[in-house]
Design a protein around this motif. Structure first.
Motif, PDB file in Angstrom:
ATOM      1  N   UNK A   1      37.634 130.696  91.402  1.00  0.00           N
ATOM      2  CA  UNK A   1      36.520 131.598  91.712  1.00  0.00           C
ATOM      3  C   UNK A   1      35.180 130.870  91.586  1.00  0.00           C
ATOM      4  N   UNK A   2      35.066 130.024  90.558  1.00  0.00           N
ATOM      5  CA  UNK A   2      33.824 129.261  90.392  1.00  0.00           C
ATOM      6  C   UNK A   2      33.605 128.321  91.570  1.00  0.00           C
ATOM      7  N   UNK A   3      34.678 127.673  92.030  1.00  0.00           N
ATOM      8  CA  UNK A   3      34.564 126.787  93.186  1.00  0.00           C
ATOM      9  C   UNK A   3      34.100 127.562  94.420  1.00  0.00           C
TER      10      UNK A   3
ATOM     11  N   UNK B   1      45.542 136.692  90.002  1.00  0.00           N
ATOM     12  CA  UNK B   1      44.152 136.804  90.466  1.00  0.00           C
ATOM     13  C   UNK B   1      43.487 137.907  89.655  1.00  0.00           C
ATOM     14  N   UNK B   2      42.485 137.555  88.867  1.00  0.00           N
ATOM     15  CA  UNK B   2      41.812 138.543  88.045  1.00  0.00           C
ATOM     16  C   UNK B   2      40.875 139.421  88.856  1.00  0.00           C
ATOM     17  N   UNK B   3      40.318 140.445  88.226  1.00  0.00           N
ATOM     18  CA  UNK B   3      39.326 141.290  88.913  1.00  0.00           C
ATOM     19  C   UNK B   3      38.186 140.421  89.442  1.00  0.00           C
ATOM     20  N   UNK B   4      37.840 140.609  90.707  1.00  0.00           N
ATOM     21  CA  UNK B   4      36.903 139.677  91.324  1.00  0.00           C
ATOM     22  C   UNK B   4      36.262 140.291  92.551  1.00  0.00           C
ATOM     23  N   UNK B   5      34.954 140.115  92.693  1.00  0.00           N
ATOM     24  CA  UNK B   5      34.260 140.555  93.902  1.00  0.00           C
ATOM     25  C   UNK B   5      34.697 139.728  95.105  1.00  0.00           C
ATOM     26  N   UNK B   6      35.005 138.459  94.870  1.00  0.00           N
ATOM     27  CA  UNK B   6      35.477 137.606  95.963  1.00  0.00           C
ATOM     28  C   UNK B   6      36.808 138.118  96.490  1.00  0.00           C
ATOM     29  N   UNK B   7      37.720 138.445  95.572  1.00  0.00           N
ATOM     30  CA  UNK B   7      39.008 139.006  95.983  1.00  0.00           C
ATOM     31  C   UNK B   7      38.796 140.269  96.812  1.00  0.00           C
TER      32      UNK B   7
ATOM     33  N   UNK C   1      49.325 143.866  96.577  1.00  0.00           N
ATOM     34  CA  UNK C   1      49.690 144.658  95.393  1.00  0.00           C
ATOM     35  C   UNK C   1      50.126 143.802  94.214  1.00  0.00           C
ATOM     36  N   UNK C   2      50.635 142.599  94.475  1.00  0.00           N
ATOM     37  CA  UNK C   2      51.216 141.815  93.385  1.00  0.00           C
ATOM     38  C   UNK C   2      50.177 141.055  92.568  1.00  0.00           C
ATOM     39  N   UNK C   3      49.037 140.759  93.167  1.00  0.00           N
ATOM     40  CA  UNK C   3      47.982 139.940  92.550  1.00  0.00           C
ATOM     41  C   UNK C   3      48.461 138.526  92.224  1.00  0.00           C
ATOM     42  N   UNK C   4      49.557 138.090  92.849  1.00  0.00           N
ATOM     43  CA  UNK C   4      49.997 136.701  92.692  1.00  0.00           C
ATOM     44  C   UNK C   4      49.126 135.830  93.589  1.00  0.00           C
TER      45      UNK C   4
END
Length: 686
Positions: free
Chosen positions: A372-374, A441-447, A463-466
């Motif tokens: 996410x930082x990248x 994948x954690x909670x994220x605005x990018x996601x 749904x899996x967040x993998x």
């Protein structure tokens, strides 16, 4: 002081410059105005004479030369100047009332004096003092600095006062209609070691530049490119003659290259023609291609690893860039601490890469925080570049390192007009042993932002967040082109993706593009120094050792050779894990035949590969876990350019198994491998 005004067909515009000069606060007896009318006659001398008649208290002279060009006119003006100091005013510019007084008040025999600059668009009432040239000057207002501290202003033609005795010893290049100022002033400063004194703001000395379309500095043509190359040649010569100013002169050469880049952005078909001229002029070795390319490109490459780091995926990207032979910018992540550095590998891309934007920090393969930082920092770098030079038209990303595709998808989500190419080096969701890779994948605005772009394409929510499942999905859903390195890889990935609603689209936009092979000249760039025994059959293996891939078959085959046969064979293994590999070799009791070495720099590897009798490439043993072998070793593409015979240790049904190689033995068939060793060793003279 002498004020030189060079004018070409300037009858209709020179009045503004002259009016600003006769309105100076400086005593008219302390300066002369020398107007040099060059080129065809258009009545300019008559305009000047009328002006002189209206202002008899001023010393205004006109000199005619039929040879056109600001360079020649400036030389004529210098020869005609009668005073101790000289300054230049363009015929369509003007100066503030205190301009000459401010310059002369701070003049000295061994310095050049500079004033502030203001940019004015004809017909408007506003003046822009925020240009890069003026910003650099104002930073040093009231100070005396060296050429290296203020080289952009120092190399500009106007707005400065120079001692005539120095100015006359340098000539403007008559070949140049553009770039002549940089060539002239750089030579003046570097040859005589002059400093630059900036007039304080309280002096109110301002040079107003008219931003007129069609002026020499704003017209791009093929001749313009040649002139900038001539200027770069002058700067290269000065760098050799005056090494104390090498860095400054290199920076000025980069500035000239940016002008060429702007031209090539509009005329990309002339790129090779310009390259040829660079070579013909002997400028290639130190040419600032990065500056030229940064202003010529509309393409962005996102490669998490990139040269000079020695990373397999990074080198594939570099080879693609080299062979595509188009200018690109690159956004990458530092690989410090996990990959070795080979500075020479940058030679692959030196003629193609413009701006290189590097995100710093700890590299992250699967950790969402690092990815996410990248993506966040990468988008910030991209936005800054696009604000300066315009939006990218295309983006390419390549993954083994997943973060590249996250940033590629984010670029596509924020700019749907951009064309995104996503390449997969290997399957992401499944590892080499067939196991599902997992990372959350954690909670994220990018996601959320990328998910929204996928939803707009009609793709079901994740749904899996993998992370690895999501990465394949977003590429299949959003990319305009999806690139696989072989047909088995595509079949395997599309068969096993949980995002079934993306499969049809991925098939439509996908293509197969094997790893690229470089042309022969790259195999001659860097002698390795590694010595092979000409009395033996020399077999080379370059690659990573892991549980499903290695040269176990060869080690077992060597064990069955007779002592005489073993003396005739040498297996040279170059690997990222030399200590572990030596332990395997020692355990197999084949140390008399097998030499283990760490990886060598890329170009040395290419050169060394041309000297082997055989190069071995090995399939991963994965059919029992994957059903179909989706892997094709990237080293094969390097081997193909070497001229050496290639021996494949293949898994039945793999892509490697289908290729036309000099020799093939099936994985596990030790007897067949031993037979090849015996046949080749028998040809060696005892």
């Amino acid at each position: 002081m002498s004020v030189i005004v060079a004018t070409y067909l300037g009858a209709e515009r020179i009045a503004g410059a002259l009016r600003s000069l006769v309105n100076q606060s400086l005593d008219p007896g302390r300066f002369e105005v020398v107007v040099v009318s060059n080129g065809p006659e258009d009545g300019t001398p008559d305009v000047v004479r009328r002006f002189r008649a209206e202002h008899p208290e001023h010393d205004i002279r006109v000199v005619r030369t039929s040879r056109p060009g600001a360079s020649n006119a400036s030389n004529v003006g210098l020869a005609s100047a009668r005073h101790d100091y000289v300054t230049f005013v363009d015929d369509d510019d003007f100066v503030s009332r205190d301009f000459l007084a401010g310059l002369l008040a701070h003049a000295a025999p061994d310095v050049v004096v500079a004033a502030a600059f203001g940019d004015h668009v004809p017909g408007s009432r506003t003046v822009d003092f925020g240009g890069y040239l003026n910003r650099s000057v104002l930073r040093y207002a009231g100070s005396t600095v060296g050429f290296d501290e203020l080289h952009h202003a120092a190399s500009a033609h106007a707005g400065k006062l120079a001692p005539t005795r120095f100015a006359r010893q340098v000539r403007f290049n008559p070949e140049l209609a553009s770039g002549y100022d940089v060539a002239y002033w750089s030579e003046l400063f570097s040859r005589f070691g002059l400093d630059l004194r900036v007039v304080p703001l309280s002096a109110h000395a301002v040079y107003y530049r008219q931003l007129r379309e069609g002026s020499a500095s704003r017209t791009l043509s093929r001749r313009f490119v040649t002139e900038r190359l001539i200027a770069i040649g002058v700067l290269d010569r000065l760098r050799e003659e005056h090494p104390a100013y090498a860095r400054t002169l290199s920076a000025l050469a980069s500035g000239q290259a940016t002008h060429i880049g702007r031209y090539l952005r509009d005329h990309p078909d002339e790129r090779h023609e310009v390259f040829a001229e660079i070579a013909e002029r002997g400028l290639d070795e130190d040419f600032p291609y990065h500056s030229m390319n940064a202003h010529a490109t509309t393409e962005l490459v996102i490669s998490y690893g990139f040269p000079p780091y020695q990373d397999t995926s990074a080198m594939v990207v570099a080879r693609r860039i080299a062979l595509a032979d188009r200018p690109v910018d690159v956004l990458t992540h530092t690989m410090r601490g996990i990959r070795s550095v080979d500075e020479r590998s940058l030679a692959l891309v030196r003629r193609s890469v413009g701006r290189r934007m590097t995100v710093h920090g700890t590299p992250s393969f699967a950790g969402w925080a690092g990815i996410e930082r990248f993506a966040t920092e990468g988008m910030s770098r991209i936005a800054a570049r696009e604000a300066e030079l315009g939006a990218y038209e295309s983006v390419y990303s390549r993954a083994m390192w997943p973060a590249a595709h996250v940033l590629g998808a984010l670029c596509k989500a924020r700019n749907p007009e951009v064309s995104w190419t996503a390449e997969f080096s290997d399957p992401l969701l499944h590892d080499a042993e067939g196991r599902v890779r997992e990372s959350v994948v954690g909670p994220s605005e990018i996601f959320d932002e990328i998910e929204a772009a996928c939803a707009a394409r009609g793709v079901a929510p994740t749904t899996s967040r993998n992370l690895f499942e999501w990465l394949e999905k977003i590429a299949f859903a959003l990319a305009d082109r999806v690139v696989f390195t072989n047909v088995n890889q595509r079949a395997y990935m599309l068969e096993h993706t949980p995002a079934r609603d993306t499969v049809e689209r991925a098939l439509e936009v996908s293509e197969i593009s094997p790893h690229p092979t470089l042309p022969p000249e790259y195999y001659r760039l860097a002698p390795s120094g590694y010595r092979l025994d000409a009395r033996k059959v020399n077999i080379g293996y370059f690659g990573v050792f892991y549980s499903v891939r290695g040269v176990g078959d060869l080690l077992a085959a060597i064990q069955g050779l007779s002592p005489d046969e073993r003396r005739r064979v040498a297996l040279h293994v170059f690997t990222d894990k030399p200590d572990e590999t030596r332990a395997v070799v020692d355990a197999a009791r084949v140390g008399d035949v097998v030499v283990v070495q760490p990886y060598i720099p890329y170009f040395e590897f290419l050169e060394l590969s041309t000297h082997f009798d055989w190069l071995v490439v090995a399939d991963a043993r994965v059919a029992h876990t994957h059903g179909v072998n989706p892997y094709l070793p990237s080293k094969l593409s390097d081997y193909r350019g070497s001229g050496a015979r290639i021996w494949g240790l293949v898994e039945r049904g793999s892509v490697l198994d289908t290729l036309d190689l000099d020799a093939k033995t099936e994985l596990g068939d030790v007897d067949a491998a031993r037979e090849i060793l015996r046949n080749t060793s028998s040809r060696v003279t005892a």
